[in-house]
Design an enzyme around this catalytic site. Sequence first.
Site, short mmCIF file in Angstrom:
data_model
loop_
_atom_site.label_atom_id
_atom_site.label_comp_id
_atom_site.label_asym_id
_atom_site.label_seq_id
_atom_site.Cartn_x
_atom_site.Cartn_y
_atom_site.Cartn_z
N CYS A 8 0.84 -1.21 0.00
CA CYS A 8 0.00 0.00 0.00
C CYS A 8 0.88 1.26 0.00
O CYS A 8 0.55 2.24 -0.69
CB CYS A 8 -0.92 0.01 1.22
SG CYS A 8 -2.34 -1.10 1.09
N ASP A 31 10.15 -7.45 -8.52
CA ASP A 31 10.43 -7.95 -7.18
C ASP A 31 11.82 -7.49 -6.74
O ASP A 31 12.77 -7.52 -7.51
CB ASP A 31 10.34 -9.48 -7.14
CG ASP A 31 10.18 -10.00 -5.72
OD1 ASP A 31 9.08 -10.50 -5.38
OD2 ASP A 31 11.15 -9.89 -4.93
N HIS A 47 -6.21 -2.80 -0.70
CA HIS A 47 -5.57 -3.70 0.27
C HIS A 47 -6.47 -4.91 0.51
O HIS A 47 -7.48 -4.83 1.20
CB HIS A 47 -5.29 -2.97 1.59
CG HIS A 47 -4.60 -3.84 2.60
ND1 HIS A 47 -3.24 -4.08 2.58
CD2 HIS A 47 -5.08 -4.57 3.63
CE1 HIS A 47 -2.91 -4.90 3.55
NE2 HIS A 47 -4.02 -5.22 4.21
N ASN A 88 1.39 -17.01 -3.30
CA ASN A 88 1.69 -17.63 -2.00
C ASN A 88 0.60 -17.21 -1.03
O ASN A 88 0.46 -16.03 -0.72
CB ASN A 88 3.07 -17.19 -1.50
CG ASN A 88 4.18 -17.78 -2.34
OD1 ASN A 88 4.10 -18.93 -2.76
ND2 ASN A 88 5.22 -17.00 -2.59
N GLY A 94 4.51 -19.72 2.52
CA GLY A 94 5.59 -18.75 2.73
C GLY A 94 5.22 -17.34 2.37
O GLY A 94 6.09 -16.53 2.04
N THR A 96 4.88 -13.66 2.71
CA THR A 96 5.57 -12.72 3.61
C THR A 96 4.91 -11.35 3.64
O THR A 96 5.05 -10.63 4.63
CB THR A 96 7.04 -12.56 3.22
OG1 THR A 96 7.12 -12.13 1.87
CG2 THR A 96 7.81 -13.87 3.38
N HIS A 99 -0.59 -8.65 1.65
CA HIS A 99 -1.40 -7.91 0.69
C HIS A 99 -1.31 -8.77 -0.57
O HIS A 99 -0.24 -8.91 -1.16
CB HIS A 99 -0.81 -6.50 0.49
CG HIS A 99 -1.50 -5.65 -0.54
ND1 HIS A 99 -1.73 -4.30 -0.34
CD2 HIS A 99 -1.97 -5.94 -1.77
CE1 HIS A 99 -2.34 -3.80 -1.41
NE2 HIS A 99 -2.48 -4.78 -2.30
N HIS A 101 -0.98 -10.75 -3.86
CA HIS A 101 -0.23 -10.39 -5.07
C HIS A 101 0.06 -11.65 -5.86
O HIS A 101 0.11 -12.75 -5.31
CB HIS A 101 1.07 -9.67 -4.71
CG HIS A 101 1.90 -10.40 -3.70
ND1 HIS A 101 1.61 -10.40 -2.35
CD2 HIS A 101 2.98 -11.19 -3.85
CE1 HIS A 101 2.49 -11.14 -1.71
NE2 HIS A 101 3.33 -11.65 -2.59
#
Length: 114
Positions: A8, A31, A47, A88, A94, A96, A99, A101
């Site tokens: 965000c 990334d 979000h 994921n 995993g 992390t 939010h 994606h």
Amino acid sequence: MDNDCIFCKINAGLIPANIVFRSNHCFVIEDISPKAPVHILIIPKVHVKSLSGIPSSNDSLSADIFDTASKIANSKNLNGHGYRLVINQGPDAGQTVEHMHVHLLGGKVLGEMG
Ligand code: 5GP
Ligand code: ZN
């Protein structure tokens, strides 16, 4: 907008990132820690913590995510060799950043899943 969320903050311009594309509902960044020569993140502007947080009525967001992934893959000339889309979801996978994606990975032969 969630004030504690990295994605965000990136979308709001509060954390620097190279936003390579914006669609109606998503933004796209590279990334920061790439796992393949092409490692792109397709991220809803809203979000949404997880896949289950996307209302089933919001088919325009779901369609936009896949449409954007397809456009990015085309722009990176990945259609011939192929690529992988990954979400994921939760601790076993995993995740992390909480939010939702989609990872788009390509540019090399990708290993087995699992
Ligand atoms: P997850 O593990 O939740 O599926 O994926 C989160 C991804 O976000 C990771 O691949 C990680 O490298 C990436 N990431 C985390 N923080 C940042 C950041 O500040 N900028 C960018 N561009 N990527 C990030
Ligand atoms: Zn967020």
